[in-house]
Design a protein around this motif. Sequence first.
Motif, short mmCIF file in Angstrom:
data_model
loop_
_atom_site.label_atom_id
_atom_site.label_comp_id
_atom_site.label_asym_id
_atom_site.label_seq_id
_atom_site.Cartn_x
_atom_site.Cartn_y
_atom_site.Cartn_z
N SER A 70 0.84 -1.19 0.00
CA SER A 70 0.00 0.00 0.00
C SER A 70 0.88 1.24 0.00
O SER A 70 1.95 1.23 0.58
CB SER A 70 -0.90 -0.01 1.24
OG SER A 70 -1.73 1.11 1.26
N GLY A 71 0.41 2.28 -0.64
CA GLY A 71 1.13 3.54 -0.61
C GLY A 71 2.53 3.47 -1.20
O GLY A 71 3.39 4.25 -0.84
N GLY A 72 2.76 2.50 -2.07
CA GLY A 72 4.07 2.39 -2.70
C GLY A 72 5.05 1.50 -1.95
O GLY A 72 6.13 1.20 -2.44
N GLN A 73 4.70 1.05 -0.74
CA GLN A 73 5.59 0.15 -0.01
C GLN A 73 5.14 -1.28 -0.26
O GLN A 73 3.95 -1.59 -0.19
CB GLN A 73 5.59 0.45 1.49
CG GLN A 73 6.59 -0.42 2.24
CD GLN A 73 6.85 0.06 3.65
OE1 GLN A 73 6.85 1.25 3.91
NE2 GLN A 73 7.09 -0.85 4.55
N VAL A 74 6.10 -2.17 -0.53
CA VAL A 74 5.78 -3.56 -0.83
C VAL A 74 5.24 -4.27 0.40
O VAL A 74 5.48 -3.86 1.54
CB VAL A 74 7.02 -4.32 -1.38
CG1 VAL A 74 7.48 -3.71 -2.70
CG2 VAL A 74 8.15 -4.34 -0.38
N GLY A 75 4.51 -5.35 0.16
CA GLY A 75 3.91 -6.12 1.25
C GLY A 75 4.92 -7.00 1.96
O GLY A 75 5.98 -7.35 1.41
N ASP A 76 4.57 -7.36 3.19
CA ASP A 76 5.43 -8.22 4.01
C ASP A 76 5.47 -9.65 3.49
O ASP A 76 4.53 -10.12 2.84
CB ASP A 76 4.92 -8.26 5.45
CG ASP A 76 5.32 -7.06 6.28
OD1 ASP A 76 6.37 -6.44 5.98
OD2 ASP A 76 4.59 -6.74 7.24
N THR A 77 6.54 -10.33 3.83
CA THR A 77 6.68 -11.78 3.65
C THR A 77 6.95 -12.37 5.03
O THR A 77 7.15 -11.64 5.99
CB THR A 77 7.84 -12.12 2.69
OG1 THR A 77 9.06 -11.63 3.25
CG2 THR A 77 7.62 -11.51 1.31
N GLY A 78 6.96 -13.68 5.11
CA GLY A 78 7.23 -14.34 6.39
C GLY A 78 6.70 -15.75 6.37
O GLY A 78 6.73 -16.41 5.32
N VAL A 79 6.21 -16.21 7.51
CA VAL A 79 5.73 -17.60 7.61
C VAL A 79 4.48 -17.68 8.49
O VAL A 79 4.26 -16.83 9.36
CB VAL A 79 6.81 -18.55 8.19
CG1 VAL A 79 7.95 -18.75 7.20
CG2 VAL A 79 7.34 -18.06 9.53
N LEU A 80 3.69 -18.72 8.23
CA LEU A 80 2.59 -19.12 9.09
C LEU A 80 3.01 -20.46 9.69
O LEU A 80 3.28 -21.42 8.96
CB LEU A 80 1.30 -19.28 8.28
CG LEU A 80 0.82 -18.06 7.50
CD1 LEU A 80 -0.40 -18.42 6.65
CD2 LEU A 80 0.50 -16.91 8.45
N VAL A 81 3.10 -20.51 11.02
CA VAL A 81 3.62 -21.69 11.69
C VAL A 81 2.54 -22.31 12.57
O VAL A 81 2.00 -21.64 13.45
CB VAL A 81 4.85 -21.33 12.57
CG1 VAL A 81 5.41 -22.57 13.25
CG2 VAL A 81 5.92 -20.64 11.75
N SER A 82 2.25 -23.58 12.31
CA SER A 82 1.32 -24.32 13.17
C SER A 82 2.10 -25.47 13.80
O SER A 82 3.28 -25.66 13.51
CB SER A 82 0.14 -24.88 12.35
OG SER A 82 0.54 -25.97 11.56
N GLU A 83 1.44 -26.25 14.64
CA GLU A 83 2.11 -27.40 15.23
C GLU A 83 2.44 -28.46 14.17
O GLU A 83 3.25 -29.35 14.41
CB GLU A 83 1.28 -28.00 16.36
CG GLU A 83 -0.04 -28.61 15.90
CD GLU A 83 -0.80 -29.25 17.04
OE1 GLU A 83 -0.30 -30.24 17.62
OE2 GLU A 83 -1.90 -28.75 17.33
N PHE A 84 1.82 -28.35 13.00
CA PHE A 84 1.99 -29.35 11.96
C PHE A 84 3.02 -28.98 10.90
O PHE A 84 3.65 -29.84 10.30
CB PHE A 84 0.65 -29.62 11.26
CG PHE A 84 -0.45 -30.00 12.21
CD1 PHE A 84 -0.48 -31.27 12.77
CD2 PHE A 84 -1.42 -29.08 12.56
CE1 PHE A 84 -1.49 -31.62 13.67
CE2 PHE A 84 -2.44 -29.42 13.44
CZ PHE A 84 -2.47 -30.70 14.00
N GLU A 85 3.19 -27.66 10.62
CA GLU A 85 4.03 -27.26 9.50
C GLU A 85 4.31 -25.77 9.50
O GLU A 85 3.73 -25.02 10.28
CB GLU A 85 3.35 -27.64 8.19
CG GLU A 85 2.04 -26.89 7.99
CD GLU A 85 1.17 -27.47 6.90
OE1 GLU A 85 1.71 -27.87 5.86
OE2 GLU A 85 -0.05 -27.53 7.10
N THR A 86 5.17 -25.37 8.59
CA THR A 86 5.48 -23.97 8.35
C THR A 86 5.17 -23.66 6.89
O THR A 86 5.66 -24.35 6.00
CB THR A 86 6.97 -23.67 8.65
OG1 THR A 86 7.20 -23.95 10.04
CG2 THR A 86 7.32 -22.22 8.36
N ILE A 87 4.36 -22.63 6.67
CA ILE A 87 3.97 -22.22 5.31
C ILE A 87 4.59 -20.86 5.04
O ILE A 87 4.42 -19.92 5.83
CB ILE A 87 2.43 -22.12 5.18
CG1 ILE A 87 1.76 -23.45 5.52
CG2 ILE A 87 2.03 -21.60 3.80
CD1 ILE A 87 2.00 -24.56 4.53
#
Length: 149
Positions: free
Chosen positions: A65-82
């Motif tokens: 938004s506003g010219g700044q790129v979106g975040d990246t990262g991970v979604l972590v559950s007890e089963f996996e990391t996405i």
Amino acid sequence: IANGDWSSDVCSSDLWIVLKEGTTEFVGYDYTEYEASILRYRQIKQKNQTLYQIVLDYTPFYAESGGQVGDTGVLVSEFETIEVVDTKKENNLPIHITKKLPEHPEAPMMACVDTDKRAACAANHSATHLLDAALREVLGEHIEQKGSL
């Protein structure tokens, strides 16, 4: 994709799979990690690639938004990391883009922002505004800058 419109004719999308009703609360000004649940998701095909759009109930991820790129990262559950490869806005909601859907989408997870990338992008975004101001001062008010890429 122009203006964060991930449903345009550039890609094809299936209907949303709704797990819970609700809207997203952005908590990214105060937190870079936050417990979240998936509200809904869908599969999209874009440029010969299958991706997934995920909407969370709470998110620390800043959407482009506003010219700044979106975040990246991970979604972590007890089963996996996405891996979250991008965050865009669609209908004023942050959409988390992944290459893989969680095997257990109903499981609670931690949404974790890549803080190093966020800091670098924020610094780049600020530097772009400073450069633009300097160019306008030296070359004139006709100079325009859009985005920080």
